[in-house]
Structure formats: C-alpha cells, structure tokens
Design a protein around this motif. Structure first.
Motif, PDB file in Angstrom:
ATOM      1  N   HIS A  27       0.844  -1.214   0.000  1.00 28.58           N
ATOM      2  CA  HIS A  27       0.000   0.000   0.000  1.00 28.58           C
ATOM      3  C   HIS A  27       0.872   1.255   0.000  1.00 28.58           C
ATOM      4  CE1 HIS A  27      -3.991  -1.689   0.709  1.00 28.58           C
ATOM      5  NE2 HIS A  27      -3.554  -2.398   1.721  1.00 28.58           N
ATOM      6  N   ARG A  28       1.870   1.258   0.897  1.00 25.26           N
ATOM      7  CA  ARG A  28       2.724   2.448   1.041  1.00 25.26           C
ATOM      8  C   ARG A  28       3.571   2.671  -0.202  1.00 25.26           C
ATOM      9  NH1 ARG A  28       1.212   0.324   5.769  1.00 25.26           N
ATOM     10  NH2 ARG A  28       1.194   1.608   7.647  1.00 25.26           N
ATOM     11  N   ALA A  29       4.057   1.568  -0.795  1.00 22.80           N
ATOM     12  CA  ALA A  29       4.892   1.698  -1.996  1.00 22.80           C
ATOM     13  C   ALA A  29       4.071   2.311  -3.130  1.00 22.80           C
ATOM     14  CB  ALA A  29       5.431   0.328  -2.402  1.00 22.80           C
ATOM     15  N   GLY A  95      -8.909  -1.459   5.367  1.00 26.22           N
ATOM     16  CA  GLY A  95      -8.787  -0.336   6.294  1.00 26.22           C
ATOM     17  C   GLY A  95      -7.524   0.455   6.024  1.00 26.22           C
ATOM     18  N   THR A  96      -6.439  -0.240   5.718  1.00 26.26           N
ATOM     19  CA  THR A  96      -5.170   0.452   5.452  1.00 26.26           C
ATOM     20  C   THR A  96      -5.312   1.331   4.213  1.00 26.26           C
ATOM     21  OG1 THR A  96      -4.024  -1.481   6.340  1.00 26.26           O
ATOM     22  CG2 THR A  96      -2.688   0.117   5.154  1.00 26.26           C
ATOM     23  N   GLY A  97      -5.867   0.770   3.140  1.00 23.07           N
ATOM     24  CA  GLY A  97      -6.026   1.536   1.905  1.00 23.07           C
ATOM     25  C   GLY A  97      -6.826   2.803   2.165  1.00 23.07           C
ATOM     26  N   ALA A 126     -13.416   7.799  12.970  1.00 27.34           N
ATOM     27  CA  ALA A 126     -13.163   9.023  13.746  1.00 27.34           C
ATOM     28  C   ALA A 126     -11.689   9.078  14.136  1.00 27.34           C
ATOM     29  CB  ALA A 126     -14.037   9.044  14.988  1.00 27.34           C
ATOM     30  N   ARG A 127     -11.085   7.920  14.323  1.00 28.29           N
ATOM     31  CA  ARG A 127      -9.669   7.854  14.706  1.00 28.29           C
ATOM     32  C   ARG A 127      -8.750   8.536  13.691  1.00 28.29           C
ATOM     33  NH1 ARG A 127      -8.085   1.766  15.415  1.00 28.29           N
ATOM     34  NH2 ARG A 127      -9.687   1.868  17.011  1.00 28.29           N
ATOM     35  N   ILE A 128      -9.169   8.616  12.423  1.00 26.48           N
ATOM     36  CA  ILE A 128      -8.356   9.384  11.451  1.00 26.48           C
ATOM     37  C   ILE A 128      -9.004  10.722  11.107  1.00 26.48           C
ATOM     38  CG2 ILE A 128      -7.083   7.459  10.411  1.00 26.48           C
ATOM     39  CD1 ILE A 128      -9.253   8.087   7.988  1.00 26.48           C
ATOM     40  N   VAL A 166      -4.436   5.448  20.389  1.00 27.94           N
ATOM     41  CA  VAL A 166      -4.291   4.020  20.068  1.00 27.94           C
ATOM     42  C   VAL A 166      -2.950   3.816  19.364  1.00 27.94           C
ATOM     43  CG1 VAL A 166      -5.413   2.080  18.876  1.00 27.94           C
ATOM     44  CG2 VAL A 166      -6.769   4.077  19.500  1.00 27.94           C
ATOM     45  N   ALA A 167      -2.288   2.686  19.667  1.00 32.62           N
ATOM     46  CA  ALA A 167      -1.077   2.334  18.908  1.00 32.62           C
ATOM     47  C   ALA A 167      -1.551   1.764  17.582  1.00 32.62           C
ATOM     48  CB  ALA A 167      -0.247   1.311  19.666  1.00 32.62           C
ATOM     49  N   SER A 168      -1.565   2.573  16.547  1.00 33.56           N
ATOM     50  CA  SER A 168      -2.085   2.134  15.256  1.00 33.56           C
ATOM     51  C   SER A 168      -1.263   2.738  14.122  1.00 33.56           C
ATOM     52  CB  SER A 168      -3.551   2.559  15.119  1.00 33.56           C
ATOM     53  OG  SER A 168      -3.920   2.626  13.759  1.00 33.56           O
ATOM     54  N   ALA A 169      -0.696   1.850  13.311  1.00 35.11           N
ATOM     55  CA  ALA A 169       0.110   2.328  12.182  1.00 35.11           C
ATOM     56  C   ALA A 169      -0.769   3.005  11.136  1.00 35.11           C
ATOM     57  CB  ALA A 169       0.858   1.160  11.556  1.00 35.11           C
ATOM     58  N   GLN A 170      -2.043   2.632  11.110  1.00 38.86           N
ATOM     59  CA  GLN A 170      -2.930   3.266  10.125  1.00 38.86           C
ATOM     60  C   GLN A 170      -3.189   4.721  10.506  1.00 38.86           C
ATOM     61  OE1 GLN A 170      -6.390   0.754   9.691  1.00 38.86           O
ATOM     62  NE2 GLN A 170      -5.206  -0.892   8.755  1.00 38.86           N
ATOM     63  N   ILE A 171      -3.415   4.967  11.804  1.00 41.46           N
ATOM     64  CA  ILE A 171      -3.629   6.350  12.252  1.00 41.46           C
ATOM     65  C   ILE A 171      -2.338   7.150  12.040  1.00 41.46           C
ATOM     66  CG2 ILE A 171      -4.152   7.850  14.224  1.00 41.46           C
ATOM     67  CD1 ILE A 171      -5.733   5.517  15.452  1.00 41.46           C
ATOM     68  N   THR A 314       1.871  -8.058  16.996  1.00 36.81           N
ATOM     69  CA  THR A 314       1.271  -9.372  16.717  1.00 36.81           C
ATOM     70  C   THR A 314      -0.166  -9.181  16.217  1.00 36.81           C
ATOM     71  OG1 THR A 314       2.480 -10.028  18.733  1.00 36.81           O
ATOM     72  CG2 THR A 314       1.116 -11.702  17.766  1.00 36.81           C
ATOM     73  N   ILE A 315      -0.576  -7.919  15.994  1.00 40.17           N
ATOM     74  CA  ILE A 315      -1.994  -7.584  15.882  1.00 40.17           C
ATOM     75  C   ILE A 315      -2.773  -8.429  14.872  1.00 40.17           C
ATOM     76  CG2 ILE A 315      -1.584  -5.606  14.299  1.00 40.17           C
ATOM     77  CD1 ILE A 315      -4.225  -5.735  17.102  1.00 40.17           C
ATOM     78  N   ASP A 316      -2.160  -8.730  13.715  1.00 40.91           N
ATOM     79  CA  ASP A 316      -2.921  -9.466  12.696  1.00 40.91           C
ATOM     80  C   ASP A 316      -2.841 -10.981  12.865  1.00 40.91           C
ATOM     81  OD1 ASP A 316      -3.792  -7.129  11.508  1.00 40.91           O
ATOM     82  OD2 ASP A 316      -2.084  -7.018  10.139  1.00 40.91           O
ATOM     83  N   VAL A 342     -12.256  -4.413  16.319  1.00 39.74           N
ATOM     84  CA  VAL A 342     -12.588  -3.497  15.209  1.00 39.74           C
ATOM     85  C   VAL A 342     -11.749  -3.796  13.957  1.00 39.74           C
ATOM     86  CG1 VAL A 342     -13.555  -1.626  16.595  1.00 39.74           C
ATOM     87  CG2 VAL A 342     -11.091  -1.682  16.229  1.00 39.74           C
ATOM     88  N   LYS A 343     -11.383  -5.062  13.791  1.00 45.85           N
ATOM     89  CA  LYS A 343     -10.685  -5.458  12.556  1.00 45.85           C
ATOM     90  C   LYS A 343     -11.738  -5.824  11.491  1.00 45.85           C
ATOM     91  CE  LYS A 343      -6.593  -4.615  13.899  1.00 45.85           C
ATOM     92  NZ  LYS A 343      -5.866  -3.531  13.253  1.00 45.85           N
ATOM     93  N   GLU A 344     -11.343  -6.587  10.474  1.00 49.58           N
ATOM     94  CA  GLU A 344     -12.247  -6.917   9.370  1.00 49.58           C
ATOM     95  C   GLU A 344     -13.557  -7.502   9.901  1.00 49.58           C
ATOM     96  OE1 GLU A 344      -9.042  -6.902   9.388  1.00 49.58           O
ATOM     97  OE2 GLU A 344      -8.129  -7.037   7.396  1.00 49.58           O
ATOM     98  N   HIS A 388     -10.556 -12.655   5.892  1.00 46.21           N
ATOM     99  CA  HIS A 388      -9.532 -13.526   5.303  1.00 46.21           C
ATOM    100  C   HIS A 388      -8.701 -14.268   6.345  1.00 46.21           C
ATOM    101  CE1 HIS A 388      -6.378 -10.063   5.440  1.00 46.21           C
ATOM    102  NE2 HIS A 388      -7.454  -9.633   6.040  1.00 46.21           N
ATOM    103  N   ARG A 389      -8.338 -13.575   7.439  1.00 51.05           N
ATOM    104  CA  ARG A 389      -7.440 -14.231   8.408  1.00 51.05           C
ATOM    105  C   ARG A 389      -8.192 -15.271   9.246  1.00 51.05           C
ATOM    106  NH1 ARG A 389      -3.021 -11.043   7.262  1.00 51.05           N
ATOM    107  NH2 ARG A 389      -3.385  -8.809   7.359  1.00 51.05           N
ATOM    108  N   VAL A 390      -9.469 -15.047   9.481  1.00 57.92           N
ATOM    109  CA  VAL A 390     -10.279 -16.051  10.183  1.00 57.92           C
ATOM    110  C   VAL A 390     -10.396 -17.291   9.286  1.00 57.92           C
ATOM    111  CG1 VAL A 390     -12.587 -16.572  11.088  1.00 57.92           C
ATOM    112  CG2 VAL A 390     -11.542 -14.334  11.551  1.00 57.92           C
TER     113      VAL A 390
HETATM  114  C1  S3P Z   1      -1.732  -1.958   9.144  1.00 61.46           C
HETATM  115  C2  S3P Z   1      -1.850  -1.683  10.470  1.00 61.46           C
HETATM  116  C3  S3P Z   1      -2.589  -2.518  11.421  1.00 61.46           C
HETATM  117  C4  S3P Z   1      -2.945  -3.884  10.852  1.00 61.46           C
HETATM  118  C5  S3P Z   1      -3.404  -3.798   9.429  1.00 61.46           C
HETATM  119  C6  S3P Z   1      -2.329  -3.175   8.552  1.00 61.46           C
HETATM  120  C7  S3P Z   1      -0.954  -1.045   8.280  1.00 61.46           C
HETATM  121  O1  S3P Z   1      -3.785  -1.849  11.782  1.00 61.46           O
HETATM  122  O2  S3P Z   1      -3.935  -4.504  11.630  1.00 61.46           O
HETATM  123  O3  S3P Z   1      -3.700  -5.086   8.932  1.00 61.46           O
HETATM  124  O4  S3P Z   1      -0.568  -1.448   7.175  1.00 61.46           O
HETATM  125  O5  S3P Z   1      -0.698   0.086   8.715  1.00 61.46           O
HETATM  126  P1  S3P Z   1      -3.760  -0.753  12.943  1.00 61.46           P
HETATM  127  O6  S3P Z   1      -2.664   0.133  12.626  1.00 61.46           O
HETATM  128  O7  S3P Z   1      -5.058  -0.035  12.877  1.00 61.46           O
HETATM  129  O8  S3P Z   1      -3.597  -1.547  14.206  1.00 61.46           O
END
Ligand code: S3P
Length: 435
Positions: A27-29, A95-97, A126-128, A166-171, A314-316, A342-344, A388-390
């Motif tokens: 996604h980032r690339a 969610g990342t996209g 709302a988190r973003i 929240v510790a979230s790379a997406q935010i 380990t989140i995913d 609050v995942k998929e 997908h992960r379930v």
């Molecule tokens: C992701 C961050 C994680 C992860 C998601 C991918 C990313 O979500 O669960 O599958 O690429 O930044 P959060 O940052 O919301 O925890």
C-alpha cells in the motif's frame, strides 16, 4: 460464495512456500511512488484485492501504473500532481487503503469520496477524521464522520502535533501522509510503537522524517524522487504456514524472503516462547526493511500469557495464534487485545465462536481470549465472517483436527493471499510424492 474443506492430514507438510508480498508495504509503496517525482518500479508486490483496490484508486487519481513482467511501473506525478477522481474510490475490504488514502486526499485541491465493502463501512473512522480535522481538513461521513463513505474536500493543511490514543500504524501513517502536504513539521506520538513501514519508506525515499522514541515527525511540502522498491514476503501470510508446519507432526517448511520488521515479528517471538522450532536464515536488508528466510520444523507447543506489550507487533496474527494455542499443552491467555474487535470482523468473537464449534474450550474476555490447549478438535462447518485471516486460520485448524473442517465464504482470502489454498495443497502433495 465459495467454501472449502480441509481434511486432517497424516502426511507432514514438506517443501518451500513463497508467500505474497507484504500488504502493508505494498500500500505504502503504491501511494508514495504515485507522489514521487518520476517513475518507480515496485517488485514483489502483494496481488491481493486490498492492494489492487489501492492501485485502482491511484489510477483514478490520474497516475499511470503499468503492469510489467517484473512488477509494477508507477509514473509518479509529484506531491501536487494528482487529479480529481471522476468517481468514488472503492477500497473494498482494506482499512489500510482507506485510512492512508484519506491522509493524502485531505491535502489535495479537489473533492473525493472514499468507500469500501460492508465490513469497512462499519469500522471506526473518527480515529483518522479527528486528527485530519485538526489539520484543517474538510471531511464528512456517516455518524458524524465516524463511518465511511467519507467525503473529502481537499484543501491546504496545517501541521499538528498529535498524540494518538491508540497504537495504530494506520492512524500514524494517515497523519504522516497528510503531513506531506502541510506547511511545516507534523508529528505523531503513540502509546506503544506500531509498525514503522511508513517511516522506513520515508527514509528510504529521502523524505525528511525523524523518530524520537514513540514520536515521529515529517517535514511537509518536500518533493522526492521515485526509487525501485522491492517488497518482501508478508510475515502475516507466512504465519499460517508457520503454525501449520508446527502443529502437523514431521513437517519441515522453508519460507524464503519474509519481511522481519521488528514491529511485525510478534508471531515469531510468541511461537518461539511456546516452544516452536523456527530458524531465521540469510537475514539481510531490502529497500529499507529487514528480510530473511524462515525454516520451520514441527514441535510441541505449550500455552503462555500474551499481554498488551505484545499486541501491536502481533496484531494481525491473533486468529492463527488461537489455533496454535488450541493445540498447545496448557492454557494460553491473550489480554490487552481489544483492537481485535474493530478489525475486518470482531476477531475475538469470531475465533471464540468458531473454535468452540470445533470443540475447543475457549473463553472470550472483553480484551482477549483464554484458550485451553490440547482440546481434541472435531470436524465441523465453520464461518469466516468474510474475514480472510479467520478463514485461513480455520483451514489450518482443519489440518490437525479429527475430521474435515469446512470453511464457508472463503472468497475473502483473495484480499491478501489469493493462492493460499493451492500453496497449502502443494506442501501436502510434495510431501506425499517424497514418501
Ligand atoms: C496496518 C496496520 C494494522 C494492521 C493492518 C495493517 C498497516 O492496523 O492490523 O492489517 O498497514 O498500517 P492498525 O494500525 O489499525 O492496528
């Protein structure tokens, strides 16, 4: 809706498995190559639907992306070169996209709308939206802006100093991407470190960014050149084969070229602590990310406690860790993992419900799960909840259950790992042919 049935195997898993490119890095690339000056080639990218949706969105923003035999050629238009999309941008299940693109679109001089499938339209935004509004963005959505579709009227942004609850790379990445368009230095702090692929890619591409402990800052409005990006294999996809090879006796599986970013290797730390036999080989650096090969041999596992400190890295992997725990000796306790709700899908509820169906003694808590190991898993028909992960975790459980496990609605696996089923069958076939 397709389903598949996984029969218990008496033959071990043997051989090599190549996993798809890392979804987060892909996604980032794609996004950063589109914003770079000039072309970039992306190799090893993830061809799952989540990343293809980001690719399509970028094309809708007027950036040319060519599929070539080696990968993708993205013809970056620079920070200010995107154009207004004529239609809604559909991020599908990702969610990342959606969250990363929202950061970019908030700073453009045009209007755009981001949406997704039913799951994504029910996830918190709302988190973003809140930090983007603090930067001056004009965004609206359902439920006061907490639910997509999000309508974004792009405009000039101001830098902020943001403390994410929240510790979230997406935010974090959403705010940093918006910061690329703000006039000055934008900084984001988080309570625990989340994956740092954005920061690493900024450094790799020469975007001025700095880290101070749990805080990252980026200088806005700095143009940068495109560069080749070689995406490593996704450790979150490798995780299914790491657990499969661990729980099926006699297995030996090599997974080459896996991303080993320390903020992603919680699965490795946890499995090793549970007693898994996993070796890291040939470790190296690739486009700013640590990479290596994983060699997994089957082993007996024991239950452990997995607390909040392990959650971001380990989140995913919690769905597949629940499966590992079901086959381990003793109890596994997962806590501090409320983000899984609050995942998929709500992954705490989904894994508790479906593993119970297979006979596992498992208790749902508000922020985690308590799993009694060495339950005898019987066969059953299970639901994926479109996650997908379930779906992949339940398929792995089927390998070591007493009877076949049928997983319903497996189309969702396309979001991250289109070849999952065939790769699993290949490992079983190469084992049978070597007997
Ligand atoms: C992701 C961050 C994680 C992860 C998601 C991918 C990313 O979500 O669960 O599958 O690429 O930044 P959060 O940052 O919301 O925890």
């Amino acid at each position: 809706m397709r389903s598949f049935s996984i029969a218990p195997t008496s033959t071990p898993l043997k051989g090599r498995v190549i996993v798809p490119g890392d979804k987060s890095i892909t996604h980032r690339a794609l996004i950063l190559s589109a914003l770079a000056d000039g072309p970039s080639r992306i190799t090893g990218y993830c061809e799952g639907e989540d990343c293809l949706n980001t690719l399509r969105a970028i094309r809708q923003l007027g950036v040319e992306i060519r599929e070539v035999s080696e990968g993708l050629d993205v013809f970056g238009k620079g920070l200010w070169g995107l154009s207004e999309p004529a239609n809604v941008l559909d991020c599908g299940n990702s969610g990342t996209g959606l969250r990363l693109l929202a950061g970019v679109l908030a700073g453009q001089g045009f209007f755009s709308v981001l949406t997704g499938d039913g799951s994504l339209r029910s996830r918190p935004m709302a988190r973003i939206v809140n930090p983007l509004k603090l930067m001056g963005a004009h965004i609206s959505g359902r439920k006061g802006g907490d639910l997509a579709p999000l309508a974004i009227q792009g405009r000039g942004l101001s830098p902020i100093t943001y403390e994410s609850p929240v510790a979230s790379a997406q935010i974090k990445s959403c705010v940093l991407f918006a910061g690329l368009f703000a006039d000055g230095t934008t900084s984001v702090a988080e309570p625990q470190k989340s994956r740092d692929h954005t920061e690493r890619m900024f450094t790799y591409l020469g975007i001025p960014a700095q880290e101070h402990g749990l805080c990252v800052e980026v200088q806005g409005r700095q143009s940068f050149q495109g560069k080749p990006i070689d995406v490593p294999g996704d450790i979150s996809a490798a995780a299914f084969f790491m657990v499969a090879a661990t729980i099926v006796p006699g297995s030996e599986v090599l997974i080459p070229n896996v991303g080993l970013n320390p903020e992603r290797t919680g699965i490795l730390d946890v499995l090793l602590k549970m007693g898994a036999d996993i070796s890291l080989l040939n470790t190296r650096n690739q486009s700013g990310e640590p990479v290596g090969d994983l060699l997994i041999r089957s082993a007996d596992l024991k239950g452990i406690a997995i607390g909040a400190e392990m959650v971001p890295k380990t989140i995913d992997e919690f769905p597949i860790l629940c499966v590992a725990a079901a086959f381990a000796q003793g109890e596994t306790r997962i806590s501090g993992a409320q983000e899984l709700r609050v995942k998929e899908t709500d992954r705490i509820k989904a894994m508790a419900t479906e593993l119970k169906r297979l006979g596992v003694v498992i208790e749902e808590t508000q922020d985690g799960l308590i799993i009694q190991g060495q339950s005898t898993l019987h066969g059953a028909s299970c639901q994926s909840y479109g996650d997908h992960r379930v779906a992949m975790s339940l398929a792995v459980a089927g390998l070591a259950a007493k009877d076949s496990v049928c997983v319903d609605d497996v189309d969702c696996i396309e979001t991250s790992f289109p070849s999952f089923h065939s790769k699993l069958l290949d490992l079983l076939t190469s084992s049978r042919s070597s007997l």
